[in-house]
Motif scaffolding. Structure first.
Motif, PDB file in Angstrom:
ATOM      1  N   GLU A 162      46.270  15.095  36.654  1.00 61.70           N
ATOM      2  CA  GLU A 162      47.568  15.420  37.251  1.00 61.70           C
ATOM      3  C   GLU A 162      47.865  16.914  37.245  1.00 61.70           C
ATOM      4  OE1 GLU A 162      50.172  13.037  34.953  1.00 61.70           O
ATOM      5  OE2 GLU A 162      49.589  11.141  35.930  1.00 61.70           O
ATOM      6  N   GLN A 163      47.140  17.659  36.423  1.00 59.50           N
ATOM      7  CA  GLN A 163      47.375  19.104  36.327  1.00 59.50           C
ATOM      8  C   GLN A 163      46.667  19.903  37.420  1.00 59.50           C
ATOM      9  OE1 GLN A 163      46.109  20.022  32.352  1.00 59.50           O
ATOM     10  NE2 GLN A 163      47.775  18.902  31.388  1.00 59.50           N
ATOM     11  N   HIS A 164      45.879  19.232  38.253  1.00 60.84           N
ATOM     12  CA  HIS A 164      45.150  19.948  39.291  1.00 60.84           C
ATOM     13  C   HIS A 164      45.137  19.109  40.569  1.00 60.84           C
ATOM     14  CE1 HIS A 164      41.998  22.136  41.405  1.00 60.84           C
ATOM     15  NE2 HIS A 164      42.047  23.069  40.471  1.00 60.84           N
ATOM     16  N   GLU A 165      45.662  19.675  41.649  1.00 59.61           N
ATOM     17  CA  GLU A 165      45.824  18.936  42.898  1.00 59.61           C
ATOM     18  C   GLU A 165      44.498  18.421  43.460  1.00 59.61           C
ATOM     19  OE1 GLU A 165      47.586  19.637  47.441  1.00 59.61           O
ATOM     20  OE2 GLU A 165      47.823  21.187  45.897  1.00 59.61           O
ATOM     21  N   LEU A 166      43.471  19.261  43.449  1.00 57.39           N
ATOM     22  CA  LEU A 166      42.193  18.866  44.041  1.00 57.39           C
ATOM     23  C   LEU A 166      41.501  17.782  43.218  1.00 57.39           C
ATOM     24  CD1 LEU A 166      40.829  19.773  46.634  1.00 57.39           C
ATOM     25  CD2 LEU A 166      39.385  21.289  45.294  1.00 57.39           C
ATOM     26  N   LEU A 167      41.631  17.853  41.900  1.00 58.53           N
ATOM     27  CA  LEU A 167      41.048  16.828  41.044  1.00 58.53           C
ATOM     28  C   LEU A 167      41.759  15.494  41.251  1.00 58.53           C
ATOM     29  CD1 LEU A 167      40.495  18.826  37.729  1.00 58.53           C
ATOM     30  CD2 LEU A 167      38.784  18.188  39.432  1.00 58.53           C
ATOM     31  N   THR A 168      43.064  15.543  41.438  1.00 59.84           N
ATOM     32  CA  THR A 168      43.831  14.333  41.725  1.00 59.84           C
ATOM     33  C   THR A 168      43.416  13.751  43.061  1.00 59.84           C
ATOM     34  OG1 THR A 168      45.726  15.158  40.465  1.00 59.84           O
ATOM     35  CG2 THR A 168      46.147  13.387  42.039  1.00 59.84           C
ATOM     36  N   LYS A 169      43.264  14.628  44.048  1.00 58.70           N
ATOM     37  CA  LYS A 169      42.898  14.210  45.407  1.00 58.70           C
ATOM     38  C   LYS A 169      41.562  13.474  45.427  1.00 58.70           C
ATOM     39  CE  LYS A 169      41.735  16.283  49.903  1.00 58.70           C
ATOM     40  NZ  LYS A 169      41.600  17.584  50.644  1.00 58.70           N
ATOM     41  N   HIS A 170      40.597  13.957  44.644  1.00 61.17           N
ATOM     42  CA  HIS A 170      39.253  13.392  44.690  1.00 61.17           C
ATOM     43  C   HIS A 170      38.896  12.590  43.436  1.00 61.17           C
ATOM     44  CE1 HIS A 170      38.545  15.515  48.363  1.00 61.17           C
ATOM     45  NE2 HIS A 170      38.662  16.699  47.805  1.00 61.17           N
ATOM     46  N   ARG A 171      39.907  12.103  42.746  1.00 64.96           N
ATOM     47  CA  ARG A 171      39.654  11.393  41.498  1.00 64.96           C
ATOM     48  C   ARG A 171      38.722  10.193  41.694  1.00 64.96           C
ATOM     49  NH1 ARG A 171      44.120   9.631  36.900  1.00 64.96           N
ATOM     50  NH2 ARG A 171      42.614   8.729  35.431  1.00 64.96           N
ATOM     51  N   ASP A 172      38.826   9.519  42.831  1.00 67.32           N
ATOM     52  CA  ASP A 172      37.977   8.354  43.080  1.00 67.32           C
ATOM     53  C   ASP A 172      36.507   8.734  43.226  1.00 67.32           C
ATOM     54  OD1 ASP A 172      40.149   6.699  42.968  1.00 67.32           O
ATOM     55  OD2 ASP A 172      40.387   6.506  45.134  1.00 67.32           O
ATOM     56  N   ASN A 173      36.229  10.012  43.448  1.00 61.05           N
ATOM     57  CA  ASN A 173      34.849  10.481  43.573  1.00 61.05           C
ATOM     58  C   ASN A 173      34.284  11.004  42.256  1.00 61.05           C
ATOM     59  OD1 ASN A 173      34.273   9.892  46.203  1.00 61.05           O
ATOM     60  ND2 ASN A 173      34.539  11.954  46.993  1.00 61.05           N
ATOM     61  N   ILE A 174      35.088  10.928  41.209  1.00 66.51           N
ATOM     62  CA  ILE A 174      34.656  11.398  39.895  1.00 66.51           C
ATOM     63  C   ILE A 174      34.448  10.183  38.992  1.00 66.51           C
ATOM     64  CG2 ILE A 174      35.241  12.836  37.903  1.00 66.51           C
ATOM     65  CD1 ILE A 174      37.116  14.418  39.794  1.00 66.51           C
ATOM     66  N   HIS A 175      33.209   9.956  38.619  1.00 69.89           N
ATOM     67  CA  HIS A 175      32.856   8.794  37.802  1.00 69.89           C
ATOM     68  C   HIS A 175      32.444   9.280  36.413  1.00 69.89           C
ATOM     69  CE1 HIS A 175      32.752   6.663  41.662  1.00 69.89           C
ATOM     70  NE2 HIS A 175      32.083   7.720  42.105  1.00 69.89           N
ATOM     71  N   ALA A 176      33.132   8.809  35.404  1.00 72.15           N
ATOM     72  CA  ALA A 176      32.889   9.294  34.045  1.00 72.15           C
ATOM     73  C   ALA A 176      32.288   8.192  33.174  1.00 72.15           C
ATOM     74  CB  ALA A 176      34.184   9.796  33.422  1.00 72.15           C
ATOM     75  N   PHE A 177      31.503   8.616  32.199  1.00 73.20           N
ATOM     76  CA  PHE A 177      30.962   7.683  31.220  1.00 73.20           C
ATOM     77  C   PHE A 177      30.902   8.374  29.864  1.00 73.20           C
ATOM     78  CE2 PHE A 177      27.322  10.072  32.723  1.00 73.20           C
ATOM     79  CZ  PHE A 177      26.535  10.267  31.593  1.00 73.20           C
ATOM     80  N   LYS A 178      30.996   7.585  28.824  1.00 68.83           N
ATOM     81  CA  LYS A 178      30.841   8.095  27.471  1.00 68.83           C
ATOM     82  C   LYS A 178      29.436   7.757  26.991  1.00 68.83           C
ATOM     83  CE  LYS A 178      35.744   7.788  26.275  1.00 68.83           C
ATOM     84  NZ  LYS A 178      36.761   7.240  25.344  1.00 68.83           N
ATOM     85  N   PRO A 179      28.710   8.730  26.441  1.00 71.27           N
ATOM     86  CA  PRO A 179      27.329   8.457  26.008  1.00 71.27           C
ATOM     87  C   PRO A 179      27.302   7.352  24.970  1.00 71.27           C
ATOM     88  CG  PRO A 179      28.121  10.556  25.129  1.00 71.27           C
ATOM     89  CD  PRO A 179      29.137  10.114  26.131  1.00 71.27           C
ATOM     90  N   CYS A 180      26.296   6.478  25.081  1.00 74.99           N
ATOM     91  CA  CYS A 180      26.239   5.332  24.170  1.00 74.99           C
ATOM     92  C   CYS A 180      25.772   5.734  22.776  1.00 74.99           C
ATOM     93  CB  CYS A 180      25.336   4.246  24.745  1.00 74.99           C
ATOM     94  SG  CYS A 180      23.613   4.710  24.911  1.00 74.99           S
ATOM     95  N   VAL A 181      25.075   6.869  22.684  1.00 76.91           N
ATOM     96  CA  VAL A 181      24.681   7.399  21.374  1.00 76.91           C
ATOM     97  C   VAL A 181      24.965   8.893  21.359  1.00 76.91           C
ATOM     98  CG1 VAL A 181      22.887   5.694  20.921  1.00 76.91           C
ATOM     99  CG2 VAL A 181      22.304   7.776  22.140  1.00 76.91           C
ATOM    100  N   HIS A 182      25.304   9.410  20.192  1.00 83.18           N
ATOM    101  CA  HIS A 182      25.544  10.847  20.061  1.00 83.18           C
ATOM    102  C   HIS A 182      24.205  11.561  19.876  1.00 83.18           C
ATOM    103  CE1 HIS A 182      29.911  10.738  20.004  1.00 83.18           C
ATOM    104  NE2 HIS A 182      29.840   9.680  19.212  1.00 83.18           N
ATOM    105  N   ASN A 183      23.945  12.506  20.751  1.00 80.59           N
ATOM    106  CA  ASN A 183      22.670  13.218  20.760  1.00 80.59           C
ATOM    107  C   ASN A 183      22.961  14.704  20.815  1.00 80.59           C
ATOM    108  OD1 ASN A 183      20.137  14.325  21.376  1.00 80.59           O
ATOM    109  ND2 ASN A 183      19.512  12.500  22.504  1.00 80.59           N
TER     110      ASN A 183
END
Length: 290
Positions: free
Chosen positions: A226-247
């Motif tokens: 919400e703090q950045h207009e362009l990131l909000t605009k394209h949020r559906d194109n940003i896919h995030a994941f959390k690593p399953c193990v810490h490396n």
């Protein structure tokens, strides 16, 4: 990462990076989708079925040297995108040009682009889908991340006959998207004024998209977007994941261990270790502890 670090404060450094880099694909001499294809690892890719949106994961970076973490993150990114409904037809490690090191990352001087591409190819020998591109190091200067994605995207879509080169348009509504792989710290850097141009962010986030490895120090939540207009605009194109193990393996740590004449076994694939020894890379007098 192949953009300036988010903690760069020196305006002269940033100006030098802009002057000495390709800011647009039209600036690159004799460039065409066909010439770009010569640099891409097409033999590692599978033809898209078009039953799902097709994509290729692109990881730009130094790879000095490549480590098991680089490879593991690619695997987890692939899983995340497949879970999101994409068909991942291939992955690309794209080592950055030596000029980037001269301008911004001195550790790259310890292994030139040819060495880094060779090590990346050795690291991915056992992979059925990850290949290496020497496109960036073949240029006469550093190429911005967005420009690399633009070139790769047009080349791959022309190869799979979804892109009309003459008319610069997509055919049949089909498109192979490139998913730029990076950490959430890199995504946070896009909020730094002047670090990324709006046009480049539109290419990376809007036209293609990102697959982001979320780090505890840089959380991705509603407040962040919400703090950045362009990131909000394209949020559906940003896919995030959390690593399953810490490396915590890093290229820096591998170089430091070599300088101390200690083992790097199981930190990087054996063919890479053999190559480093053969070429006498990262020796004590060469190591950069930056």
């Amino acid at each position: 990462m192949a953009e300036p670090d988010s903690n760069t404060d020196n305006k002269q450094d940033l100006e030098a990076l802009i002057t000495d880099s390709y800011e647009d694909s039209t600036m690159i001499p004799k460039l065409s989708p066909q010439t770009t294809l010569l640099h891409l690892p097409l033999k590692k890719f599978k033809p898209p079925s078009w039953q799902k949106p097709a994509c290729v994961i692109v990881a730009c970076g130094s790879y000095s040297p490549p480590t098991y973490l680089h490879l593991r993150i690619m695997e987890e990114a692939k899983d995340a995108l497949q879970d999101a409904g994409f068909e991942v037809i291939g992955g690309i490690l794209s080592p950055v040009h030596d000029n980037y090191g001269e301008l911004h990352k001195s550790s790259l001087k310890k292994a030139n682009g040819l060495h880094r591409v060779t090590m990346a190819k050795l690291a991915t020998l056992s992979s059925t889908w990850i290949g290496v591109s020497d496109f960036e190091i073949a240029m006469d200067k550093w190429t911005r991340t967005a420009v690399v994605l633009d070139c790769y995207g047009k080349a791959l879509n022309a190869h799979y006959q979804t892109f009309n080169t003459a008319q610069q348009t997509l055919q049949n509504g089909r498109q192979i998207r490139l998913k730029f792989l990076g950490g959430s710290d890199l995504l946070h850097s896009m909020k730094t004024p002047g670090l990324w141009s709006q046009a480049h962010m539109e290419i990376v986030l809007g036209h293609h998209g990102m697959i982001v490895c979320e780090r505890e120090s840089h959380i991705l939540n509603d407040a962040f977007y919400e703090q950045h207009e362009l990131l909000t605009k394209h949020r559906d194109n940003i896919h995030a994941f959390k690593p399953c193990v810490h490396n915590t393996i890093s290229s820096t740590k591998v170089r430091e261990l070599i300088a101390l004449n200690k083992s790097i076994k199981y930190l990087t694939p054996d063919p890479v270790i053999d190559y480093i020894k053969q070429q006498n890379l990262y020796t004590p007098e060469e190591i950069d502890k930056k």
